[in-house]
Design a protein around this motif. Structure first.
Motif, PDB file in Angstrom:
ATOM      1  N   SER A   1       0.841  -1.195   0.000  1.00  0.00           N
ATOM      2  CA  SER A   1       0.000   0.000   0.000  1.00  0.00           C
ATOM      3  C   SER A   1       0.876   1.244   0.000  1.00  0.00           C
ATOM      4  CB  SER A   1      -0.922   0.013   1.229  1.00  0.00           C
ATOM      5  OG  SER A   1      -1.726   1.185   1.247  1.00  0.00           O
ATOM      6  N   ASN A   2       0.279   2.385  -0.391  1.00  0.00           N
ATOM      7  CA  ASN A   2       0.941   3.681  -0.303  1.00  0.00           C
ATOM      8  C   ASN A   2       0.226   4.618   0.670  1.00  0.00           C
ATOM      9  OD1 ASN A   2       2.908   3.090  -2.309  1.00  0.00           O
ATOM     10  ND2 ASN A   2       1.379   3.446  -3.905  1.00  0.00           N
ATOM     11  N   ASP A   3      -0.843   4.148   1.279  1.00  0.00           N
ATOM     12  CA  ASP A   3      -1.665   4.991   2.152  1.00  0.00           C
ATOM     13  C   ASP A   3      -1.090   5.015   3.564  1.00  0.00           C
ATOM     14  OD1 ASP A   3      -3.897   6.436   3.184  1.00  0.00           O
ATOM     15  OD2 ASP A   3      -4.717   4.546   3.920  1.00  0.00           O
ATOM     16  N   PRO A   4      -0.799   6.209   4.131  1.00  0.00           N
ATOM     17  CA  PRO A   4      -0.199   6.260   5.470  1.00  0.00           C
ATOM     18  C   PRO A   4      -1.074   5.663   6.556  1.00  0.00           C
ATOM     19  CG  PRO A   4      -0.824   8.470   4.717  1.00  0.00           C
ATOM     20  CD  PRO A   4      -0.947   7.554   3.541  1.00  0.00           C
ATOM     21  N   ALA A   5      -2.395   5.752   6.408  1.00  0.00           N
ATOM     22  CA  ALA A   5      -3.276   5.188   7.435  1.00  0.00           C
ATOM     23  C   ALA A   5      -3.205   3.661   7.438  1.00  0.00           C
ATOM     24  CB  ALA A   5      -4.712   5.654   7.205  1.00  0.00           C
ATOM     25  N   LYS A   6      -3.244   3.062   6.251  1.00  0.00           N
ATOM     26  CA  LYS A   6      -3.158   1.604   6.172  1.00  0.00           C
ATOM     27  C   LYS A   6      -1.767   1.136   6.578  1.00  0.00           C
ATOM     28  CE  LYS A   6      -4.452  -2.266   3.206  1.00  0.00           C
ATOM     29  NZ  LYS A   6      -5.011  -2.683   1.909  1.00  0.00           N
ATOM     30  N   LEU A   7      -0.736   1.872   6.173  1.00  0.00           N
ATOM     31  CA  LEU A   7       0.624   1.507   6.541  1.00  0.00           C
ATOM     32  C   LEU A   7       0.858   1.647   8.037  1.00  0.00           C
ATOM     33  CD1 LEU A   7       2.528   3.121   3.544  1.00  0.00           C
ATOM     34  CD2 LEU A   7       2.248   0.682   4.005  1.00  0.00           C
ATOM     35  N   ALA A   8       0.167   2.587   8.681  1.00  0.00           N
ATOM     36  CA  ALA A   8       0.268   2.706  10.137  1.00  0.00           C
ATOM     37  C   ALA A   8      -0.272   1.451  10.813  1.00  0.00           C
ATOM     38  CB  ALA A   8      -0.489   3.936  10.630  1.00  0.00           C
ATOM     39  N   VAL A   9      -1.376   0.912  10.277  1.00  0.00           N
ATOM     40  CA  VAL A   9      -1.937  -0.330  10.830  1.00  0.00           C
ATOM     41  C   VAL A   9      -0.966  -1.491  10.606  1.00  0.00           C
ATOM     42  CG1 VAL A   9      -3.826  -1.987  10.650  1.00  0.00           C
ATOM     43  CG2 VAL A   9      -4.312   0.454  10.561  1.00  0.00           C
ATOM     44  N   PHE A  10      -0.400  -1.590   9.388  1.00  0.00           N
ATOM     45  CA  PHE A  10       0.573  -2.645   9.113  1.00  0.00           C
ATOM     46  C   PHE A  10       1.789  -2.536  10.030  1.00  0.00           C
ATOM     47  CE2 PHE A  10      -0.677  -3.354   4.367  1.00  0.00           C
ATOM     48  CZ  PHE A  10      -1.815  -4.022   4.791  1.00  0.00           C
ATOM     49  N   THR A  11       2.271  -1.305  10.213  1.00  0.00           N
ATOM     50  CA  THR A  11       3.428  -1.106  11.087  1.00  0.00           C
ATOM     51  C   THR A  11       3.093  -1.477  12.521  1.00  0.00           C
ATOM     52  OG1 THR A  11       4.135   0.733   9.678  1.00  0.00           O
ATOM     53  CG2 THR A  11       5.202   0.536  11.808  1.00  0.00           C
ATOM     54  N   GLY A  12       1.861  -1.179  12.948  1.00  0.00           N
ATOM     55  CA  GLY A  12       1.435  -1.586  14.281  1.00  0.00           C
ATOM     56  C   GLY A  12       1.476  -3.097  14.443  1.00  0.00           C
ATOM     57  N   PHE A  13       0.990  -3.818  13.425  1.00  0.00           N
ATOM     58  CA  PHE A  13       1.081  -5.282  13.453  1.00  0.00           C
ATOM     59  C   PHE A  13       2.544  -5.730  13.551  1.00  0.00           C
ATOM     60  CE2 PHE A  13      -3.033  -5.596  10.762  1.00  0.00           C
ATOM     61  CZ  PHE A  13      -3.806  -5.472  11.898  1.00  0.00           C
ATOM     62  N   TYR A  14       3.379  -5.087  12.732  1.00  0.00           N
ATOM     63  CA  TYR A  14       4.806  -5.422  12.695  1.00  0.00           C
ATOM     64  C   TYR A  14       5.431  -5.243  14.063  1.00  0.00           C
ATOM     65  CZ  TYR A  14       9.744  -4.770  11.250  1.00  0.00           C
ATOM     66  OH  TYR A  14      11.099  -4.845  11.109  1.00  0.00           O
ATOM     67  N   LYS A  15       5.195  -4.100  14.679  1.00  0.00           N
ATOM     68  CA  LYS A  15       5.810  -3.814  15.968  1.00  0.00           C
ATOM     69  C   LYS A  15       5.212  -4.663  17.084  1.00  0.00           C
ATOM     70  CE  LYS A  15       8.924  -1.034  14.666  1.00  0.00           C
ATOM     71  NZ  LYS A  15      10.347  -1.404  14.827  1.00  0.00           N
ATOM     72  N   CYS A  16       3.938  -5.002  16.965  1.00  0.00           N
ATOM     73  CA  CYS A  16       3.296  -5.875  17.953  1.00  0.00           C
ATOM     74  C   CYS A  16       3.956  -7.255  17.955  1.00  0.00           C
ATOM     75  CB  CYS A  16       1.808  -5.983  17.645  1.00  0.00           C
ATOM     76  SG  CYS A  16       0.921  -7.183  18.674  1.00  0.00           S
ATOM     77  N   MET A  17       4.060  -7.864  16.782  1.00  0.00           N
ATOM     78  CA  MET A  17       4.650  -9.196  16.696  1.00  0.00           C
ATOM     79  C   MET A  17       6.147  -9.158  17.005  1.00  0.00           C
ATOM     80  SD  MET A  17       2.067 -11.021  16.066  1.00  0.00           S
ATOM     81  CE  MET A  17       2.990 -12.541  15.879  1.00  0.00           C
TER      82      MET A  17
END
Length: 489
Positions: A398-414
């Motif tokens: 994705s290129n959308d900062p809102a969706k990428l923020a969610v992905f990054t949250g998943f990344y940092k959570c795991m």
């Protein structure tokens, strides 16, 4: 027609039934000093310096083994606290970022690093204050979740699709300069030390730098005003209700379930630090050797990130799907190079032997030092290649900062869940070999699980439907931007 417009045309073709009637506006970039200030590279560089001052100092301290202390138990328990709270709040941090905005999220995330380093200074002055270190670690985990989520969202949304590897490399190089500078300071201040632990001056220097980092987000631009180098505007950061944004977590998983295949890779991405820093660098070397090892480790990260990000993942003569497989193969190969090498060292020592009073520690003047420091250099290469590739894969989705923020949250959570578990095991004095083998197995598994996602999900261009989170019926409509062909005015 501009190159940027051509890229939009490719992006929009065949992505929806009415793509021919949708339009994506191309904007003129500002000129003069505003053009420099609002340039994506300038903003990514400022973001890098925020992480230079805060996580960079945290890395420099952690890389010394035991946070520079003789007894690493308090630091291991503190890191277990860091990553436990990091894992919990990382799951929600993308939603919080989208509500309050990335600049405020960054500012909130920075101050925890100052508190954490201050706790080590307190322990150096009052040795019985170990509980303060553990408590500050738990607080830092909350702050770090917000900082890294905002960072990931901005880093992956500011570049064009053709620039993502380069932008990740720029950020990673500046960020790791923090570890390089911090390690150099620690090495210089403790060069003549025989105490096998760092002095107050090292902690005070780190503390000052982190406090500078707290104020740097004030000088960053509002993401809503950013225009990419191809003239496309960064999607406006939404500020929806908390209910809508929390529901978007599950919408993201529903609309892009392939992200789950990256979870084992995310889990491993901070897991290997425990063995590298505490069970290898902290266990085998004198304090000045640990400082020099740390310096070499973070320096090699700069070159590793630039190599895979700019020369492999952004190689425009090769299709993006092919580059994705090149990156996967390089990281997979590097895993076996460093772990086979490390195995022959690990089988020669145990935790009991290295913690015994008067145990031999390798110094920079010893004949066997050179071979051991080269392993640290190669581990730095592996870490930077791993992290750069993981971010690049998310950026390809994705290129959308809102969706990428969610992905990054998943990344940092795991990522933090994995780190919390291994730091807890290290704090409980698990055998070094057990931690080493679990690290090796988890990194291999992470890449194996990621392979089908790379094959099935990475495309040559990001689809329009991946630009934003799907709207949530009955709550608040989060509409995708209108995208189609138009000439630049």
């Amino acid at each position: 027609m501009s190159d940027g417009q051509a890229e939009i045309d490719k992006l929009g073709s065949g992505s929806s039934e009415d793509s021919g009637s949708q339009r994506a506006e191309i904007f003129d970039r500002p000129t003069g000093w505003r053009g420099f200030y609002y340039h994506p590279i300038t903003q990514i560089s400022l973001l890098g310096f925020v992480c230079f001052m805060c996580p960079g100092m945290f890395n420099a301290l952690g890389g010394l083994g035991g946070g520079g202390q003789v007894n690493p138990k308090d630091q291991a328990n503190a890191n277990a606290g860091v990553y436990s709270t990091f894992a919990f709040f990382g799951f929600f941090s993308g939603s919080i970022n989208n509500v309050i905005g990335p600049r405020k999220t960054l500012m909130f995330g920075t101050w925890g690093y100052s508190l954490y380093i201050a706790s080590f200074l307190a322990v150096n002055i009052h040795p019985g204050a170990g509980a303060f270190v553990v408590a500050s670690g738990a607080i830092l985990g909350v702050c770090a979740a917000f900082l890294w989520t905002a960072q990931g969202s901005l880093m992956m949304s500011y570049p064009t699709e053709a620039q993502k590897g380069m932008f990740i490399s720029i950020f990673w190089a500046i960020f790791n300069l923090g570890g390089v500078v911090g390690s150099a300071v620690a090495f210089g201040l403790n060069f003549k030390s025989t105490a096998n632990s760092v002095g107050n001056g090292t902690y005070i220097g780190f503390l000052i730098l982190t406090l500078i980092g707290v104020f740097l987000p004030l000088f960053m631009a509002d993401p809503d005003k950013m225009v990419r180098t191809d003239g496309t505007r960064v999607n406006l950061v939404r500020h929806p209700s908390w209910k809508t944004e929390f529901l978007s977590l599950f919408i993201a998983l529903k609309t892009d379930p392939w992200i789950i295949l990256l979870f084992p890779m995310f889990l491993a991405s901070n897991y290997f630090y425990t063995w590298q820093f505490n069970d290898y660098n902290g266990a085998l070397f004198t304090i000045r050797a640990r400082g020099l090892n740390n310096f070499m480790y973070w320096t090699s990260q700069i070159f590793g990130s630039i190599f895979i990000g700019y020369f492999v993942l952004d190689q425009q003569k090769v299709r993006r799907r092919v580059r994705a497989f090149y990156g996967w193969a390089l990281v997979f190969l590097m895993i076996f190079v460093v772990h086979v090498w490390a195995y022959f060292y690990q089988k020669t020592y145990t935790r009991t032997e290295e913690l015994a009073e008067g145990a031999y520690k390798i110094d920079i003047y010893d004949s066997n030092y050179a071979a051991h420091v080269w392993l640290m250099i190669f581990y730095g290469f592996l870490d930077s290649m791993w992290q750069t590739y993981a971010y690049w894969l998310m950026g390809a989705m994705s290129n959308d900062p809102a969706k990428l923020a969610v992905f990054t949250g998943f990344y940092k959570c795991m990522q933090s869940a994995g780190a919390a578990s291994v730091w807890a095991a290290d704090g409980a004095s698990a055998p070094y070999m057990n931690i080493f083998l679990s690290t090796w197995c988890l990194t291999v598994a992470g890449m194996i699980f990621a392979a089908p996602m790379v094959y099935l999900r990475v495309t040559d261009h990001t689809d329009i439907e991946d630009e934003v989170l799907m709207h949530i019926e009955g709550v608040e409509r989060i509409e995708p931007p209108l995208i189609t062909t138009t000439e630049k005015a």
